[in-house]
Design a protein around this motif. Structure first.
Motif, mmCIF file in Angstrom:
data_model
loop_
_atom_site.group_PDB
_atom_site.id
_atom_site.type_symbol
_atom_site.label_atom_id
_atom_site.label_comp_id
_atom_site.label_asym_id
_atom_site.label_seq_id
_atom_site.Cartn_x
_atom_site.Cartn_y
_atom_site.Cartn_z
ATOM 1 N N LEU A 27 -11.375 3.936 2.383
ATOM 2 C CA LEU A 27 -11.209 2.611 1.801
ATOM 3 C C LEU A 27 -9.737 2.183 1.797
ATOM 4 N N VAL A 28 -8.848 3.104 1.472
ATOM 5 C CA VAL A 28 -7.410 2.790 1.511
ATOM 6 C C VAL A 28 -7.003 2.435 2.939
ATOM 7 N N HIS A 29 -7.496 3.194 3.917
ATOM 8 C CA HIS A 29 -7.186 2.925 5.327
ATOM 9 C C HIS A 29 -7.677 1.539 5.719
ATOM 10 N N LEU A 30 -8.907 1.212 5.331
ATOM 11 C CA LEU A 30 -9.441 -0.115 5.648
ATOM 12 C C LEU A 30 -8.648 -1.218 4.947
ATOM 13 N N ALA A 31 -8.165 -0.951 3.748
ATOM 14 C CA ALA A 31 -7.325 -1.924 3.038
ATOM 15 C C ALA A 31 -6.019 -2.161 3.792
ATOM 16 N N VAL A 32 -5.444 -1.096 4.337
ATOM 17 C CA VAL A 32 -4.224 -1.239 5.144
ATOM 18 C C VAL A 32 -4.509 -2.136 6.341
ATOM 19 N N LEU A 33 -5.639 -1.915 7.007
ATOM 20 C CA LEU A 33 -5.993 -2.726 8.171
ATOM 21 C C LEU A 33 -6.309 -4.167 7.779
ATOM 22 N N LEU A 34 -6.843 -4.366 6.589
ATOM 23 C CA LEU A 34 -7.123 -5.717 6.115
ATOM 24 C C LEU A 34 -5.827 -6.477 5.854
ATOM 25 N N VAL A 35 -4.863 -5.797 5.260
ATOM 26 C CA VAL A 35 -3.580 -6.426 4.952
ATOM 27 C C VAL A 35 -2.765 -6.652 6.226
ATOM 28 N N ALA A 36 -2.815 -5.706 7.149
ATOM 29 C CA ALA A 36 -2.037 -5.795 8.394
ATOM 30 C C ALA A 36 -2.953 -5.459 9.577
ATOM 31 N N PRO A 37 -3.786 -6.420 10.004
ATOM 32 C CA PRO A 37 -4.807 -6.129 11.012
ATOM 33 C C PRO A 37 -4.277 -5.727 12.392
ATOM 34 N N ARG A 38 -3.058 -6.078 12.707
ATOM 35 C CA ARG A 38 -2.512 -5.727 14.026
ATOM 36 C C ARG A 38 -1.774 -4.391 14.033
ATOM 37 N N THR A 39 -1.871 -3.674 12.930
ATOM 38 C CA THR A 39 -1.206 -2.380 12.815
ATOM 39 C C THR A 39 -1.853 -1.385 13.773
ATOM 40 N N ARG A 40 -1.019 -0.579 14.421
ATOM 41 C CA ARG A 40 -1.548 0.453 15.318
ATOM 42 C C ARG A 40 -2.349 1.452 14.497
ATOM 43 N N PRO A 41 -3.412 2.011 15.082
ATOM 44 C CA PRO A 41 -4.255 2.956 14.345
ATOM 45 C C PRO A 41 -3.487 4.116 13.730
#
Length: 129
Positions: A27-41
Motif C-alpha cells: 500500500l505504501v508503494h502504491l501510494a508512492v506511485l499515486l503521488v509520483a506516477p512517473r517514478t521509476r519502479p
C-alpha cells in the motif's frame, strides 16, 4: 487490498503479522506511485521500503504508541510495537508490487509501440553493400 488488510489484521499469528506487513508495504508503494506516477519502479520501491523501515524503527521509541493513544486509527499507519520480522515482510510486499509495476510498464510500452508481447521486433538493417 484494503479489505484484505483489515481481515488479516484480525489474526494474531505470525502468518497474519507477515501478511499484514507485506500488504502495508504494498500500500505504501502504491501510494508512492499515486503521488509520483512517473517514478521509476526501482525508485518507487526504494522510497516505499525506506518509509516502511523508518516507520518500523520509529516504533523503538514511544512516539507511535503515544500518537495511537491520542488518535487510535493512527495505529494502522504507525504501528506501536517494533517487530524485526516486519522488515522482511515489507521487503516482500514492495518486491511483489515492483515486479507487477515492471511488468505493467513493459506491457504498456509494447501496446504503445504496437509490438506483440511474444514477438520481438527485428533490429533495423543498414544499407546492403
Amino acid at each position: 487490498m484494503l479489505v484484505t488488510g483489515l481481515v488479516v489484521s484480525r489474526g494474531d499469528d505470525l502468518v497474519a503479522d507477515l501478511a499484514g506487513g507485506a500488504l502495508y508495504a504494498a500500500l505504501v508503494h502504491l501510494a508512492v506511485l499515486l503521488v509520483a506516477p512517473r517514478t521509476r519502479p526501482t525508485t518507487a520501491a526504494g522510497t516505499a521500503l525506506g518509509v516502511c523501515v523508518v516507520v518500523e524503527l520509529a516504533q523503538l521509541t514511544d512516539v507511535p504508541a503515544a500518537v495511537a493513544t491520542a488518535w487510535p486509527p493512527a495505529a494502522y499507519v504507525l504501528g506501536t510495537t517494533f517487530v524485526a520480522t516486519d522488515l522482511a515482510a515489507y521487503a516482500a510486499g514492495v518486491g511483489v508490487v515492483t515486479v507487477v509495476d515492471v511488468l505493467a510498464v513493459d506491457v504498456l510500452a509494447r501496446r504503445r509501440t504496437g509490438r506483440s508481447a511474444t514477438v520481438r521486433a527485428e533490429p533495423p538493417r543498414g544499407p546492403r553493400t
